[in-house]
Enzyme design. Structure first.
Site, PDB file in Angstrom:
ATOM      1  N   LYS A 191       0.841  -1.198   0.000  1.00  0.00           N
ATOM      2  CA  LYS A 191       0.000   0.000   0.000  1.00  0.00           C
ATOM      3  C   LYS A 191       0.875   1.247   0.000  1.00  0.00           C
ATOM      4  O   LYS A 191       1.595   1.505   0.954  1.00  0.00           O
ATOM      5  CB  LYS A 191      -0.906   0.049   1.227  1.00  0.00           C
ATOM      6  N   GLU A 265      10.504   0.570  10.114  1.00  0.00           N
ATOM      7  CA  GLU A 265      11.466   1.662   9.964  1.00  0.00           C
ATOM      8  C   GLU A 265      10.700   2.934  10.256  1.00  0.00           C
ATOM      9  O   GLU A 265       9.812   3.320   9.495  1.00  0.00           O
ATOM     10  CB  GLU A 265      12.054   1.639   8.548  1.00  0.00           C
ATOM     11  N   CYS A 299      13.160  10.500   7.287  1.00  0.00           N
ATOM     12  CA  CYS A 299      13.151   9.957   8.646  1.00  0.00           C
ATOM     13  C   CYS A 299      14.529  10.063   9.282  1.00  0.00           C
ATOM     14  O   CYS A 299      14.650  10.211  10.485  1.00  0.00           O
ATOM     15  CB  CYS A 299      12.667   8.515   8.638  1.00  0.00           C
ATOM     16  N   GLU A 399       9.887  14.826  16.281  1.00  0.00           N
ATOM     17  CA  GLU A 399      10.208  14.808  14.858  1.00  0.00           C
ATOM     18  C   GLU A 399       9.286  15.792  14.136  1.00  0.00           C
ATOM     19  O   GLU A 399       8.068  15.635  14.147  1.00  0.00           O
ATOM     20  CB  GLU A 399      10.004  13.391  14.302  1.00  0.00           C
TER      21      GLU A 399
END
Lengths: 491, 326
Positions: A191, A265, A299, A399
């Site tokens: 997806k 991850e 990331c 983040e």
């Protein structure tokens, strides 16, 4: 004192150099790619837009549980009847063919990626798509050598892999997932992110073009519910996810107690550590590349600059001067360095955290951006740096996933390590120094999956990538990335 | 040519540094290092800028104005130098709107001839002096060579540094030599020929050396720093030029004085020249986008610029026979 040049009236004005869109044929609507065919979904559909213009690009089917079930069944059939029985050398041929098709259609993929994602064409053209092809080439080479990979005498695939990928590197994350899975003999249901489905759907066409047996690759589009349906489907043997830590934790909970193998991850808050003996001009490039590459939607972005206090002023002056030359704007312009923020939702999050950061550093530091004209349409955020940040600030801990850099200082290598490791994340770190022994010492003490020395954001299919702590577990890329798709080899 | 006088460049600011071999060495070795991989990656990324239409037309005309049209051959004759000087004044005889080159660059014995042809056209005469290209001669011979060229009317002197002295760490000797040549550039009328200091970066080899040589030459009073003689490969490259542009940028931040940069040798196409201009613009800054502060040492480059210029204006490429070979 370094003067920041006034860029409002540049002497050498670069004329617009837009890459042509005509190479890309975006259909008004897309179905799901199941069992080698595009089919209509049972559910609703959603729109994907261009983040640089807010123009609606296409209607895309939203797969519901029944659609996901069809996709998993197709993958299981293809695994049992075709893919698991096929010699590795034959699987390799398909992967090599896909890799070559990606190269041949590279320009088309790059333009489409920039339109749908908002990233500058120079990144999609020079980084994303070439690395995508490199991953398929690399893992194609492993397909007939599994017995010689040091992973056991006769390593076996898991079966059906359910994969959910993010919007920051849409096609590259697909390649990281699909290439090793197929090389190891798995079939996949993947997806793409709801804001960036188009290159994955073009990849589906490439699978058709490569005559890949039906069902080996299935692409189902949708949002969180679709991803949940894949992850929790009982006939999925292996789950691979790249995305936020929050969703990653939910996935880990969903598969806990099942036989499913998982690799995650997740997020990061990487420290980019600059010592006083660093090659300063290259360090400044590395800082810029670390946080403004791909609008900071990375990331492993170097979102915390840790700079040795005795050179902090000089580094900051040079950094600001360099930031003033960044060109923000039309992603399809070949001279654009920083493109559009991927979605209104992400832009709101970046704005919120930046506003909080501005209050946090008030009095001690500043929020700074170079003068830049942002387009009126679309989602934009200027390259931004915060000084006077401390470990206690949210802007240093959370983040942001945007072009926002927090600057902290340190005095000694031990303090740099302590601050760098003082985060729930541990995906990457950067070290800038001319002293080789210090690089090795730092690398041994930093708790991060990747430590870059005198460079940042360098990727290669042969090099494993993954996190410590809440940045996830498992590795992608290299031999460990292959092992993650083989039974008993991923321990 | 307007310039901030560099004759007193080192007065005050660098006295402590240049007063002894050891302090000079400490300063040069204390400059931030250059990471080769990172520097080359940055130079390559600047080379991917796409300069089209109006920006390209601007860049080509600017590049023509920055060319030091060069002939430095044993076979040079007065006839050859006269032809080259004519070309520098009117690069495209078919188009009077085409700007002139910046200078003609010749050996000292050809200065008078070049000067005679160029007259008061505004095109300068540059002479390579100091036992060019190797620099292997006694200092008094180098100085005599320089004075000879200045007396013959040279507007600019392109000197070579003693690479042997530099590589063996005798920085003071290199510094003193540049200072001496700079003094030899003085004319009786109080003016001075402009001094370009050639490093021969192909012999210095490392970017750290290029950065150190840049600071040495700037502190010694050079008006320009120049990559190469054209006699050693590799000559000018984008990364080497970038290191020098960073040096002049940092020098101005420290002293307020601007120093020019001249890549020379191996720049043959308009496309290459435009990459250099992009680098000047983004590394040193737009103030350097001027023939007073940036030059190309080249010969074949000029005709390629002219061909591109004609193409921009007419939409068609002409054959090379439509451009003069001088």
């Amino acid at each position: 004192m370094v003067k920041v040049p006034d860029t409002s009236t540049p002497f050498f004005e670069y004329a617009p150099a837009p890459e042509s869109r005509s190479i890309v044929d975006i259909k008004p609507s897309y179905g799901l790619f199941i069992d080698g065919e595009f089919v209509d979904g049972h559910g609703k559909s959603f729109k994907t837009i261009s983040p640089s213009t807010e123009e609606v690009l296409a209607e895309v089917a939203e797969a519901d549980e029944a659609d996901v079930d069809l996709a998993v069944k197709a993958a299981r059939r293809a695994y049992t009847r075709v893919w698991s029985r096929m010699p590795g050398s034959e699987r390799a041929k398909y992967l090599f063919r896909i890799a070559r098709l990606i190269q041949e259609r590279g320009r088309e993929l790059a333009v489409l990626e920039s339109i749908d994602n908002g990233k500058p064409i120079k990144e999609s053209r020079d980084v994303d798509i070439p690395t995508v092809a490199a991953h398929f080439f690399y893992y194609a080479g492993w397909a007939d050598k599994l017995e010689h990979a040091g992973l056991g005498a006769n390593p076996q695939a898991h079966g059906v892999a359910g994969q959910v990928i993010p919007w920051n590197f849409p096609l590259l994350m697909l390649a990281w997932k699909v290439a090793p899975a197929l090389a190891a003999g798995n079939t996949v249901v993947l997806k793409p992110a709801e804001t960036t489905p188009l290159t994955a759907l073009l990849f589906a066409e490439i699978c058709q073009q490569a005559d890949l047996p039906p069902g080996v690759v299935n692409i189902v589009t949708g949002a969180g519910a679709t991803g949940q349906a894949i992850v929790s489907h009982p006939d999925v043997d292996k789950v691979a996810f790249t995305g936020s830590t929050e969703v990653g934790k939910a996935i880990a909970r969903a598969v806990a107690g099942t036989r499913k193998k998982v690799t995650l991850e997740l997020g990061g808050k990487a420290a980019n550590i600059v010592f006083d003996d660093a090659p300063v001009d290259q360090a400044v490039e590395g800082i810029v590349n670390g946080i403004f590459f791909n609008q900071g939607h990375v990331c492993c972005a170097g979102s915390r600059l840790l700079v040795q206090e005795n050179v902090a002023d000089e580094v900051m002056e040079r950094l600001k001067r360099r930031m003033a030359t960044l060109r923000v704007g039309d992603p399809l312009d070949k001279n654009t360095d920083v493109g559009a923020i991927n979605s209104a939702e992400q832009l709101a999050k970046i704005r919120e955290l930046s506003d909080i950061g501005e209050q946090e550093v008030a009095g001690a530091g500043e929020r700074w951006s170079p003068a830049c004209d942002l387009p009126s349409q679309g989602f934009w955020f200027p390259p931004t740096v915060f000084t006077g940040v401390t470990q206690a600030h949210r802007i240093a801990r959370e983040e942001v996933f945007g072009p926002v850099l927090s600057v902290l200082t340190f005095r000694t290598p031990a303090e740099a390590v302590e601050k760098a490791n003082n985060t729930p994340y541990g995906l990457s770190a950067g070290v800038w120094t001319d002293k080789g022994s210090r690089i090795l010492w730092m690398a041994n003490h930093l708790r991060a999956g990747v430590v870059w020395a005198n460079t940042f954001n360098k990727f290669d299919p042969t090099s494993p990538f993954g996190g410590y702590k809440e940045s996830g577990y498992g590795r992608e890329g290299g031999l460990p990335g292959l092992a993650a798709y083989l039974k008993g080899a991923d321990a | 040519m307007t310039t901030t006088s560099a004759s007193t460049a080192s007065a005050g600011v660098f006295d402590d540094i240049t007063s002894s071999e050891s302090s000079l060495r400490r300063f040069l070795h204390g400059l931030p290092g250059v990471d080769q991989v990172g520097a080359e990656a940055r130079a390559a990324s600047l080379g991917t800028r796409s300069i089209k239409t109006t920006a390209k037309a601007f860049a080509i005309d600017l590049a023509i104005r920055m060319v030091d049209l060069t002939t430095l051959e044993g076979q040079d004759t007065h006839g050859k130098v006269r032809a080259l000087a004519s070309k520098a004044m009117r690069p495209d005889p078919a188009d009077p709107s085409c700007p002139a080159a910046a200078a003609v660059c010749v050996y000292p014995d050809m200065v008078a001839t070049a000067k005679q042809t160029l007259g008061d056209s505004g095109v300068n005469v540059a002479a390579v002096a100091t036992a060019f290209p190797s620099g292997r001669a006694a200092l008094d011979i180098k100085l005599a060579d320089t004075r000879d060229a200045v007396e013959a009317g040279a507007d600019e002197i392109d000197m070579v540094i003693d690479r042997g002295a530099f590589l063996s760490g005798r920085y003071q000797q290199v510094y003193d030599e540049i200072v001496a040549v700079r003094e030899a550039c003085a004319r009786p009328d109080g003016h001075s020929a402009h001094l370009k200091v050639i490093f021969e970066t192909g012999e210095l080899q490392t970017y750290d050396n290029v950065r150190r040589a840049s600071w040495l030459a700037m502190m010694a009073g050079g008006h320009f720093i120049k990559t190469s003689t054209g006699k050693v490969q590799p000559a000018a490259t984008l990364p080497v030029t970038m290191i020098m542009l960073e040096a002049v940028r940092d020098y101005r931040e420290m002293t307020g004085q601007m120093i020019g940069v001249k890549p020379a040798g191996g720049i043959r196409t308009s496309k290459d020249a435009i990459k250099y201009l992009v680098m000047v613009n983004e590394v040193a800054g737009p103030d350097w986008l001027d023939p007073d502060w940036f030059r190309f040492g080249a010969s074949t480059l000029l005709n390629d610029l002219l061909m591109q210029r004609t193409k921009m204006q007419t939409g068609r490429y002409s054959g090379p026979d439509y451009f003069t070979l001088d």
